[in-house]
Design an enzyme around this catalytic site. Sequence first.
Site, PDB file in Angstrom:
ATOM      1  CG  HIS A   1      -1.896   0.973   1.416  1.00  0.00           C
ATOM      2  ND1 HIS A   1      -1.645   2.246   1.861  1.00  0.00           N
ATOM      3  CD2 HIS A   1      -3.219   0.925   1.175  1.00  0.00           C
ATOM      4  CE1 HIS A   1      -2.781   2.926   1.912  1.00  0.00           C
ATOM      5  NE2 HIS A   1      -3.752   2.154   1.490  1.00  0.00           N
TER       6      HIS A   1
ATOM      7  CG  ASP B   1       0.582  -2.451   5.855  1.00  0.00           C
ATOM      8  OD1 ASP B   1      -0.338  -2.598   6.687  1.00  0.00           O
ATOM      9  OD2 ASP B   1       0.465  -1.779   4.824  1.00  0.00           O
TER      10      ASP B   1
ATOM     11  CD  GLN C   1      -6.882  -4.439   4.348  1.00  0.00           C
ATOM     12  OE1 GLN C   1      -7.803  -5.105   4.835  1.00  0.00           O
ATOM     13  NE2 GLN C   1      -7.075  -3.218   3.893  1.00  0.00           N
TER      14      GLN C   1
ATOM     15  CE  LYS D   1      -7.200  -0.321   6.480  1.00  0.00           C
ATOM     16  NZ  LYS D   1      -7.979   0.253   5.389  1.00  0.00           N
TER      17      LYS D   1
ATOM     18  CB  CYS E   1      -3.740   3.404  -1.448  1.00  0.00           C
ATOM     19  SG  CYS E   1      -4.978   4.644  -1.097  1.00  0.00           S
TER      20      CYS E   1
HETATM   21  N1  C6P Z   1      -6.358   0.478   2.870  1.00  0.00           N
HETATM   22  C1  C6P Z   1      -8.269   0.111   1.425  1.00  0.00           C
HETATM   23  O1  C6P Z   1      -9.391   0.390   1.000  1.00  0.00           O
HETATM   24  P1  C6P Z   1      -4.858   3.632   7.330  1.00  0.00           P
HETATM   25  O2  C6P Z   1      -5.483   4.508   6.314  1.00  0.00           O
HETATM   26  O3  C6P Z   1      -3.626   4.241   7.941  1.00  0.00           O
HETATM   27  O4  C6P Z   1      -5.819   3.105   8.341  1.00  0.00           O
HETATM   28  O5  C6P Z   1      -4.387   2.298   6.548  1.00  0.00           O
HETATM   29  C2  C6P Z   1      -3.550   2.412   5.432  1.00  0.00           C
HETATM   30  C3  C6P Z   1      -3.330   1.063   4.847  1.00  0.00           C
HETATM   31  C4  C6P Z   1      -2.070   0.491   4.949  1.00  0.00           C
HETATM   32  N2  C6P Z   1      -1.826  -0.743   4.495  1.00  0.00           N
HETATM   33  C5  C6P Z   1      -2.771  -1.482   3.898  1.00  0.00           C
HETATM   34  C6  C6P Z   1      -2.441  -2.871   3.438  1.00  0.00           C
HETATM   35  C7  C6P Z   1      -4.058  -0.953   3.760  1.00  0.00           C
HETATM   36  O6  C6P Z   1      -5.002  -1.696   3.175  1.00  0.00           O
HETATM   37  C8  C6P Z   1      -4.340   0.355   4.218  1.00  0.00           C
HETATM   38  C9  C6P Z   1      -5.680   0.979   3.973  1.00  0.00           C
HETATM   39  C10 C6P Z   1      -7.691   0.946   2.543  1.00  0.00           C
HETATM   40  O7  C6P Z   1      -7.616  -0.826   0.974  1.00  0.00           O
HETATM   41  C11 C6P Z   1      -7.745   2.407   2.226  1.00  0.00           C
HETATM   42  S1  C6P Z   1      -6.765   2.828   0.822  1.00  0.00           S
END
Ligand code: C6P
Length: 409
Positions: A122, A199, A202, A225, A363
Site C-alpha cells: 500500500h 504492515d 489487513q 478496519k 492506494c
Molecule cells: N487500505 C483500502 O481500502 P490507514 O489509512 O492508515 O488506516 O491504513 C492504510 C493502509 C495500509 N496498508 C494497507 C495494506 C491498507 O489496506 C491500508 C488501507 C484501505 O484498501 C484504504 S486505501
Amino acid sequence: MLDTRRIRPDFPILAQQENGQRLVYLDNAATSQKPLRVIDAITHFYSHHNANVHRGAYALAVEATEAYEAARTAIARFVNAWAREGVVFTRGTTESINLVAGSWGRANVKGGDTVVVTAMDHHSNIVPWQILCQEKGATLRMVEITKDGRIDLADFGRALEAKPKIVAFPYVSNSLGTVNPAAQLSKLAHAAGAVTVVDGAQSSPHLRVDVQALDCDFYALSGHKMLGPMGSGALVAKPALLEAMPPYHGGGEMIERVWDDRSSWNKIPHKFEGGTPNVEAAVGLGAAIAYLEQLGMDKVSEHEQELARVAIDRLSQIEGVTIYGPRDHRAGVVPFTYGDIHPHDLATILDKDGVCIRAGHHCTQPLMRRLGVAATARASFYIYNDLDDIDALVTAVRKAGELFGVLAS
Ligand code: C6P
C-alpha cells in the site's frame, strides 16, 4: 461459518437501507462497520470517565488513564506483543509506518543504504520509505510479484543481497488478498541483517496475529478496519528498539525534563505519544478487540475465507469477469474487473442495488501497473457478511453486465 443472524443485530448501520435496498456492505478492507459495543464504549467514556490522561491527580483522570491503558493491554494481548510498553498508540497504520521511518529510519539509514518494500505494498508502506530514502540518499528496492499475485521469493532473495537496513512488507495485501508468509520473510530479512516492518492493516482484523511468532521488529495496525473507531491504531514493536529510537513528535507528555535548550524523554511507549491522545479511539478499539476475541479470530478468518471462496467461484462463472490474486492463501478480499466496464461505473451501478464495493487503485499504484490495469473493483468481507450478500453482489454484477452490454474485453 459464523452465525451472522446473531452478529448482524449488533451493527445498527446494517439495519439501514441504501437506495431503498438492504445495505450490502462489502467494503470492509477500506473500513469496517462498528458494533454497538464499540459505539456504547465511546459514549460511556464521555458520559462517565472523560478527563485528560496521565496528567490529573483526581479520580476522574485516573479512571480515564486506566481506560486508556486497558486498551493498550488489550492490543498487546490481541497480537501477542513482546510487552505492553511496546504498544504505541497512533492514528493507524499510516502513522505507525511514518513513525518507524521518521524515527528508526532517520537514525539508522545512511546514504548508500537500501530499504526494501514490495510491489504489492500500500502507498502507506511505500511513500514514507521514499521520503526517507530521498532525504538520506538511500536506495528503495521494490520486490516484484509473481503472476498469481504473491511476493516473488527469488526476487526477495536478490533484494536481500544488498544487505538492506529495513525490509517492509504487508502481511495481507489489500488489493490482491494474498496472505504473505510473514514469518518466513522476516527470518530471511533478519538473516540479511535488516529490521522488518510488517504492515498489519489487513491482517489484524482478519487473522490470528502473533507478532512474537512472526518475529518481525515493527507491526502496524489500524483500529477502524477491525470494528474500532476511525483514527485509532498502534505501532507494536520490540521494546529494545523503541528504547533506542529518538522521539517522533515533540510536545507534552513525551518528555521527562525540559530545560531551556534541550529535553530528556519519558519512558516508552509515552516517548512516542506527545500531546493529548485520542482516548475515545483507544477505548473504542479496546471494545472492538473484546468483541473479536469473543468470536475467536480463527472463526473470523474461516468465515471470510469461505465467503471469498464462494464469491470467487460465483463471479468466475460470469463471462468477462477476471479475478486477481492467488487462488489459495488469501483473505476475504476479492478484486475483479468485468470486461471493459470501468470499475468506478461498476461500483456506481452496484450502489443502486445497495451493494457497496470499492473501485480504484486501492492506494497500490505500483501494483496496478504490474497487473496492467488502472483500477479494479473489490469486494471485501467481514464477520457480518453472509451468503445473501454474495447473492446480491453476483446479481448486481450480472445486471451491470446486461446494462452495459459488455462481454469479455
Ligand atoms: N487500505 C483500502 O481500502 P490507514 O489509512 O492508515 O488506516 O491504513 C492504510 C493502509 C495500509 N496498508 C494497507 C495494506 C491498507 O489496506 C491500508 C488501507 C484501505 O484498501 C484504504 S486505501
